[in-house]
Enzyme design. Structure first.
Site, PDB file in Angstrom:
ATOM      1  N   GLY A 159       0.404   7.684  -8.493  1.00 37.26           N
ATOM      2  CA  GLY A 159       0.207   9.097  -8.218  1.00 37.26           C
ATOM      3  C   GLY A 159       1.335   9.904  -8.828  1.00 37.26           C
ATOM      4  NE  ARG A 160       1.559  14.784  -5.720  1.00 37.31           N
ATOM      5  CZ  ARG A 160       1.519  15.614  -4.681  1.00 37.31           C
ATOM      6  NH1 ARG A 160       1.575  16.916  -4.862  1.00 37.31           N
ATOM      7  NH2 ARG A 160       1.432  15.134  -3.446  1.00 37.31           N
ATOM      8  CB  THR A 239      11.792   4.916  -3.066  1.00 37.04           C
ATOM      9  OG1 THR A 239      10.820   4.928  -4.131  1.00 37.04           O
ATOM     10  CG2 THR A 239      13.086   4.304  -3.564  1.00 37.04           C
ATOM     11  NE  ARG A 241       6.432   7.672   4.790  1.00 39.06           N
ATOM     12  CZ  ARG A 241       7.167   8.538   4.110  1.00 39.06           C
ATOM     13  NH1 ARG A 241       8.047   8.084   3.220  1.00 39.06           N
ATOM     14  NH2 ARG A 241       7.034   9.823   4.305  1.00 39.06           N
ATOM     15  CD  GLU A 270      12.254   4.667   7.882  1.00 39.65           C
ATOM     16  OE1 GLU A 270      12.268   5.907   8.123  1.00 39.65           O
ATOM     17  OE2 GLU A 270      11.963   4.207   6.781  1.00 39.65           O
ATOM     18  CG  HIS A 291      13.295   7.433   4.892  1.00 36.46           C
ATOM     19  ND1 HIS A 291      12.209   7.176   5.702  1.00 36.46           N
ATOM     20  CD2 HIS A 291      12.809   8.166   3.858  1.00 36.46           C
ATOM     21  CE1 HIS A 291      11.122   7.730   5.188  1.00 36.46           C
ATOM     22  NE2 HIS A 291      11.467   8.341   4.070  1.00 36.46           N
TER      23      HIS A 291
END
Length: 340
Positions: A159-160, A239, A241, A270, A291
């Site tokens: 994706g982006r 980077t 999930r 987390e 994160h």
């Protein structure tokens, strides 16, 4: 006066100030700097939601569908960043509540740069060299890195962010592979990569970098079977999930040498628990960041600006630009026919 509940303001409380300047009644919880010590209990959380017209949700907080029954005025859940995996989007849709994120270009760029930085830190043996020097040594073969040129980098998700990574690596003389069932080979090729099945990408890549959203399809998508396919000495970078990786399987692969190393900015739980077995590995094998590696002052400012505009639009009865559940719009419009 419309009420906005900001569940976790940042240290400078910029979001609170900007919303107050718009004339909204802003109620905020403890700052995000109090994580991991602070967690709302269920009663506190629902009490804040009970008369809120909009929720600006922090990354540490979770909104369940059951919370929405006690929030009759709630029009939208807004996030000042991209990921909304702690929000029950289906539950919000059923309740006629919009879920809105803030996919700023600065955020996408930051994550793409961070992923490449983690690849380079491993390839150049950055932490091994740094440890050697701090321990009083100098040049050693153990701390000697290698060229990224000639390596194969596999991008899972195109994706982006995946595209942004590919564009930045295009001039590095690497072979780029991509695995994404929702992309076609022509689009992927336009960005210098070859579209291949996930299994082939894993078996051919020196570095595998994950760029996926977390959903039922991607949760645990990298498990024992997939890790066993990876090349000896390969490095896994995440980077996106943490839930996309089966962490116990990853620990096993690192312990038995199936996997050369990893670089993780995200985790299934987390903050990363203090007793997590991932902490046992030295930084030259497993890089761990909280994160935050893709964050920047620019991405924060842009995300806050986008979120403020989204809140303002929602409370004026206008659908904002980045609605993640557009199927909720008919019910939302039926519920809210006037500004808050």
């Amino acid at each position: 006066m419309a009420k906005v509940f900001v569940s976790g303001p940042t240290g400078d409380r910029r979001e609170v100030r900007l919303l107050s300047e718009r004339g909204f009644d802003v109620v905020s919880g403890p700052g995000v700097e109090q994580e991991p010590k602070h967690r709302f209990d269920r009663d506190q959380w629902r009490r804040h939601l009970a008369d809120a017209d909009a929720l600006w949700i922090a990354s540490r907080d979770r909104l369940d569908g059951g919370d929405l029954g006690g929030a009759p005025r709630l029009r939208a859940v807004v996030k000042a960043s991209v990921g909304v995996d702690r929000v029950d989007v289906a539950g919000a849709t059923a309740a006629g509540v919009l879920v809105v994120n803030s996919p700023s270009p600065q955020n996408l760029t930051g994550v793409a740069e961070a992923a490449i930085g983690l690849v380079l830190a491993h390839r150049k043996r950055l932490f091994a060299a740094e440890r050697t020097l701090r321990d009083g040594g100098w040049k050693t073969l153990e701390a000697r890195g290698d060229l990224l040129a000639g390596a194969t980098v596999g991008l899972v998700g195109f994706g982006r962010v995946g595209v942004a990574v590919a564009r930045r690596l295009a001039a590095w003389d690497v072979e780029l592979l991509a695995a994404d069932p929702y992309q076609d080979s022509a689009r992927v090729a336009k960005h210098g990569a070859a579209l291949v099945p996930l299994e082939e990408l894993l078996s051919r890549s020196d570095f595998v970098s994950l760029h996926v959203v977390l959903n039922d399809e991607t949760r645990g998508m990298i498990g024992r079977e997939q890790l066993a396919l990876m090349k000896a000495g390969a490095v896994l970078v995440n980077t996106s999930r943490g839930g996309a990786i089966d962490e116990p399987a990853l620990v096993e692969a690192l312990q038995d040498g199936t996997l050369g190393g990893a670089a993780l900015d995200v985790f299934d739980a987390e903050p990363l628990p203090l007793d997590s077995p991932l902490r046992q590995f030295p930084a030259e094998r497993v890089i761990l960041t909280p994160h935050t590696i893709g964050n920047s002052h620019a991405s924060r400012a842009a995300g806050v600006r986008m979120a403020v505009e989204s809140v303002a639009a929602v409370l004026q009865g206008t659908a904002p630009e980045h609605v993640l559940n557009p199927e909720a719009l008919p019910a939302w419009r039926a519920r809210f026919t006037a500004p808050a």
